[in-house]
Design an enzyme around this catalytic site. Structure first.
Site, PDB file in Angstrom:
ATOM      1  N   LEU A   1      41.700  21.370  40.796  1.00  0.00           N
ATOM      2  CA  LEU A   1      40.983  20.667  39.724  1.00  0.00           C
ATOM      3  C   LEU A   1      41.505  21.042  38.339  1.00  0.00           C
ATOM      4  O   LEU A   1      42.113  20.236  37.644  1.00  0.00           O
ATOM      5  CB  LEU A   1      39.488  20.966  39.835  1.00  0.00           C
ATOM      6  N   ASP A   2      41.269  22.293  37.956  1.00  0.00           N
ATOM      7  CA  ASP A   2      41.636  22.735  36.606  1.00  0.00           C
ATOM      8  C   ASP A   2      43.148  22.742  36.424  1.00  0.00           C
ATOM      9  O   ASP A   2      43.872  23.356  37.204  1.00  0.00           O
ATOM     10  CB  ASP A   2      41.087  24.144  36.342  1.00  0.00           C
TER      11      ASP A   2
ATOM     12  N   THR B   1      39.806  22.038  32.214  1.00  0.00           N
ATOM     13  CA  THR B   1      38.559  22.718  31.868  1.00  0.00           C
ATOM     14  C   THR B   1      38.817  24.201  31.605  1.00  0.00           C
ATOM     15  O   THR B   1      37.892  24.960  31.349  1.00  0.00           O
ATOM     16  CB  THR B   1      37.506  22.594  32.992  1.00  0.00           C
TER      17      THR B   1
ATOM     18  N   LYS C   1      43.561  32.656  36.005  1.00  0.00           N
ATOM     19  CA  LYS C   1      43.916  31.313  36.485  1.00  0.00           C
ATOM     20  C   LYS C   1      43.910  31.250  38.012  1.00  0.00           C
ATOM     21  O   LYS C   1      44.547  32.049  38.686  1.00  0.00           O
ATOM     22  CB  LYS C   1      45.288  30.891  35.947  1.00  0.00           C
ATOM     23  N   GLY C   2      43.167  30.282  38.548  1.00  0.00           N
ATOM     24  CA  GLY C   2      43.118  30.074  39.988  1.00  0.00           C
ATOM     25  C   GLY C   2      42.326  31.118  40.752  1.00  0.00           C
ATOM     26  O   GLY C   2      42.370  31.162  41.972  1.00  0.00           O
TER      27      GLY C   2
ATOM     28  N   ARG D   1      35.140  33.101  40.573  1.00  0.00           N
ATOM     29  CA  ARG D   1      34.279  33.573  39.490  1.00  0.00           C
ATOM     30  C   ARG D   1      34.058  35.086  39.530  1.00  0.00           C
ATOM     31  O   ARG D   1      34.203  35.772  38.522  1.00  0.00           O
ATOM     32  CB  ARG D   1      32.935  32.848  39.533  1.00  0.00           C
TER      33      ARG D   1
ATOM     34  N   ASN E   1      31.601  24.224  40.304  1.00  0.00           N
ATOM     35  CA  ASN E   1      31.049  23.072  39.585  1.00  0.00           C
ATOM     36  C   ASN E   1      31.894  21.819  39.795  1.00  0.00           C
ATOM     37  O   ASN E   1      31.774  20.846  39.050  1.00  0.00           O
ATOM     38  CB  ASN E   1      30.976  23.387  38.086  1.00  0.00           C
TER      39      ASN E   1
ATOM     40  N   LYS F   1      42.053  31.917  46.358  1.00  0.00           N
ATOM     41  CA  LYS F   1      43.510  31.802  46.420  1.00  0.00           C
ATOM     42  C   LYS F   1      44.103  33.122  45.900  1.00  0.00           C
ATOM     43  O   LYS F   1      43.542  33.687  44.971  1.00  0.00           O
ATOM     44  CB  LYS F   1      43.982  30.633  45.545  1.00  0.00           C
TER      45      LYS F   1
ATOM     46  N   ASP G   1      48.536  24.032  39.896  1.00  0.00           N
ATOM     47  CA  ASP G   1      49.146  24.472  38.638  1.00  0.00           C
ATOM     48  C   ASP G   1      49.232  25.993  38.525  1.00  0.00           C
ATOM     49  O   ASP G   1      49.775  26.501  37.547  1.00  0.00           O
ATOM     50  CB  ASP G   1      48.366  23.925  37.437  1.00  0.00           C
TER      51      ASP G   1
END
Length: 210
Positions: A12-13, A19, A47-48, A51, A120, A147, A172
């Site tokens: 997604l991001d 985001t 990144k990736g 949380r 989310n 990941k 990404d």
């Protein structure tokens, strides 16, 4: 590779929408509350990453010890800040070429899944107005391993009713590329070839595939 794939699995991001800036601002706000600075350079380490792992890294940077209950409260505080920001998202924030490429794949009969650590993800897709373009959404509410563990992509290919070898992952982050390869998928990296050198192909953005 892209012409023969039966399934496409998108992070997604940084792939569909950016985001990352909202995540960064939310983590930065938490760090400020805890009394230390959290820089954009520090943010690269998140990144990736899930949380709770992101929180662990943040607390490590700040030199802060916290128990499990405190960590859960901090994670929730960060998420409230983040959700407040992304509630203002609209379709104009979809990255160039993303909607067009998703629609192109649907027209070809390729099955599409989301494979993201975000908890989310479904909310974001609905805000962007593209939820209908996905056959399956595998996010942080459905998997437990972050990941580069391949769990999210294995679950996504299973949800599509396909073998991993029949799917191409679009990522990404280096950890995401590693996860896709570990799952047995082909991987298209989106970003810098220097960082995403393990990918089967690297492009600057989905607009290159239109």
């Amino acid at each position: 590779m892209l012409n023969t794939m039966k399934g496409a699995i998108f992070d997604l991001d940084g792939v569909i929408v950016d985001t990352a800036k909202y995540h960064y601002l939310a983590w930065q706000a938490l760090a400020k509350r805890l009394g230390f600075d959290f820089t954009e350079e520090d943010n690269e380490r998140l990144k990736g990453v899930s949380r709770m792992e992101s929180l662990r890294i943040l607390l490590e940077i700040g030199g802060i010890e916290a128990g499990e209950v405190e960590r859960l409260e901090m994670a929730e505080m960060k998420n409230r800040e983040y959700v407040s920001s992304i509630s203002k998202l609209d379709p104009s924030e979809i990255l160039p070429g993303a909607r067009e490429y998703l629609e192109l794949l649907r027209g070809r009969g390729v099955k599409i899944a989301l494979g993201s650590a975000s908890q989310n993800a479904a909310f974001i897709l609905s805000r962007l107005g593209i939820a209908r373009l996905f056959d399956a959404v595998i996010d942080g509410t459905k998997v437990s391993q972050a990941k580069p563990d391949p769990e999210v992509f294995l679950a996504a290919s299973e949800a599509l009713g396909l073998r991993p070898s029949e799917c191409v992952v679009f990522e990404d982050a280096a950890a995401g590329v590693q996860a896709g390869k570990a799952a047995g998928c082909k991987v298209v990296g989106i970003g810098s070839p220097d960082i995403l050198h393990q990918a089967d192909r690297v492009i600057a953005g989905l607009y290159e595939l239109i």
